[in-house]
Design a protein around this motif. Structure first.
Motif, short mmCIF file in Angstrom:
data_model
loop_
_atom_site.label_atom_id
_atom_site.label_comp_id
_atom_site.label_asym_id
_atom_site.label_seq_id
_atom_site.Cartn_x
_atom_site.Cartn_y
_atom_site.Cartn_z
N GLU A 1 0.83 -1.21 0.00
CA GLU A 1 0.00 0.00 0.00
C GLU A 1 0.86 1.26 0.00
O GLU A 1 0.56 2.22 -0.70
N LYS A 2 1.95 1.25 0.78
CA LYS A 2 2.86 2.41 0.78
C LYS A 2 3.50 2.58 -0.61
O LYS A 2 3.66 3.70 -1.10
N ILE B 1 -4.18 -6.56 -6.75
CA ILE B 1 -3.36 -6.91 -5.58
C ILE B 1 -3.87 -8.21 -4.98
O ILE B 1 -5.07 -8.35 -4.73
N SER B 2 -2.97 -9.15 -4.77
CA SER B 2 -3.34 -10.42 -4.14
C SER B 2 -2.32 -10.73 -3.05
O SER B 2 -1.34 -11.45 -3.27
N LEU C 1 11.79 -1.47 2.05
CA LEU C 1 11.02 -2.49 1.34
C LEU C 1 9.90 -1.85 0.52
O LEU C 1 9.60 -2.30 -0.59
N SER C 2 9.30 -0.78 1.04
CA SER C 2 8.30 -0.04 0.26
C SER C 2 8.94 0.55 -0.99
O SER C 2 8.35 0.54 -2.07
N GLN C 3 10.17 1.06 -0.83
CA GLN C 3 10.91 1.62 -1.96
C GLN C 3 11.16 0.55 -3.03
O GLN C 3 11.03 0.81 -4.23
N VAL C 4 11.52 -0.66 -2.59
CA VAL C 4 11.75 -1.78 -3.52
C VAL C 4 10.49 -2.03 -4.35
O VAL C 4 10.54 -2.09 -5.58
N ILE C 5 9.36 -2.15 -3.67
CA ILE C 5 8.11 -2.46 -4.37
C ILE C 5 7.70 -1.30 -5.27
O ILE C 5 7.25 -1.50 -6.40
N ALA C 6 7.89 -0.06 -4.79
CA ALA C 6 7.56 1.12 -5.60
C ALA C 6 8.42 1.16 -6.86
O ALA C 6 7.92 1.48 -7.95
N ASN C 7 9.71 0.83 -6.75
CA ASN C 7 10.58 0.79 -7.94
C ASN C 7 10.06 -0.22 -8.94
O ASN C 7 10.04 0.03 -10.15
#
Length: 184
Positions: free
Chosen positions: A50-51, A69-70, A84-90
């Motif tokens: 979500e972030k 999203i699952s 970790l939010s940065q990883v997913i955002a990238n």
């Protein structure tokens, strides 16, 4: 005043873009020098996703992608929330950049042994087989994708790999080839 408004919007977008490039360069510098400190805590994977969507959402909306999203709400990891939010955002930003308008992006996560397996998949331009082994190296971009790269430096996936490795994880990418989407 319409013209001024349009110019202001362009300048704001350019400034954000330059700030993003500088942030990427600073991150690579910190990572290379071993200066990244992780503040680890138990965190729900769904919160991380979500972030990340908050960060990557504007590009996804601008390109009118559908986002699915699952992620089980009870699924947790021990890690640095910001990183970790940065990883997913990238990963979401890449998926949005390299997927034609109105494409599909999915984020799925599941427990896999003692780890969590998180997949970001898109219906985008895909990756040529000979490029797959190299995409996590700094400054690597596929030549046919450069016109759509929105001026990035090719550091996003290098940063992803470094941050995932610092968390004791692994990252890999799969694509059936050009025009066939990508999964990271």
């Amino acid at each position: 005043s319409d013209l001024l408004e349009r110019e202001r919007t362009i300048i704001e977008r350019q400034v954000k873009h330059v700030v993003r490039l500088v942030d990427d360069l600073l991150d690579v510098s910190r990572i290379t020098r071993g200066k990244v400190e992780l503040l680890k805590e138990p965190v729900a994977v769904l919160d991380l996703v979500e972030k990340a969507i908050e960060m990557a959402g504007p590009l996804i909306e601008e390109r009118k992608h559908s986002l699915e999203i699952s992620v089980p709400p009870e699924l947790k990891v021990y890690g640095d929330v910001a990183r970790l939010s940065q990883v997913i955002a990238n990963l979401l930003n890449n998926a949005a950049k390299y997927t034609e308008r109105s494409g599909r992006i999915t984020v799925a996560a599941e427990r896999s042994g003692g780890s969590v397996l998180l997949r970001v998949r898109d219906s985008g331009i895909g990756i040529a087989p000979e490029m797959l082994p190299r995409i996590f190296e700094p400054f690597v971009q596929e030549s046919q994708a450069l016109d759509r790269s929105r001026g990035g430096l090719g550091l996003g996936l290098s940063i992803v790999r470094s941050l995932v490795t610092l968390h004791g994880g692994r990252v890999s990418a799969f694509s059936d080839g050009l025009g066939k989407g990508t999964e990271v």
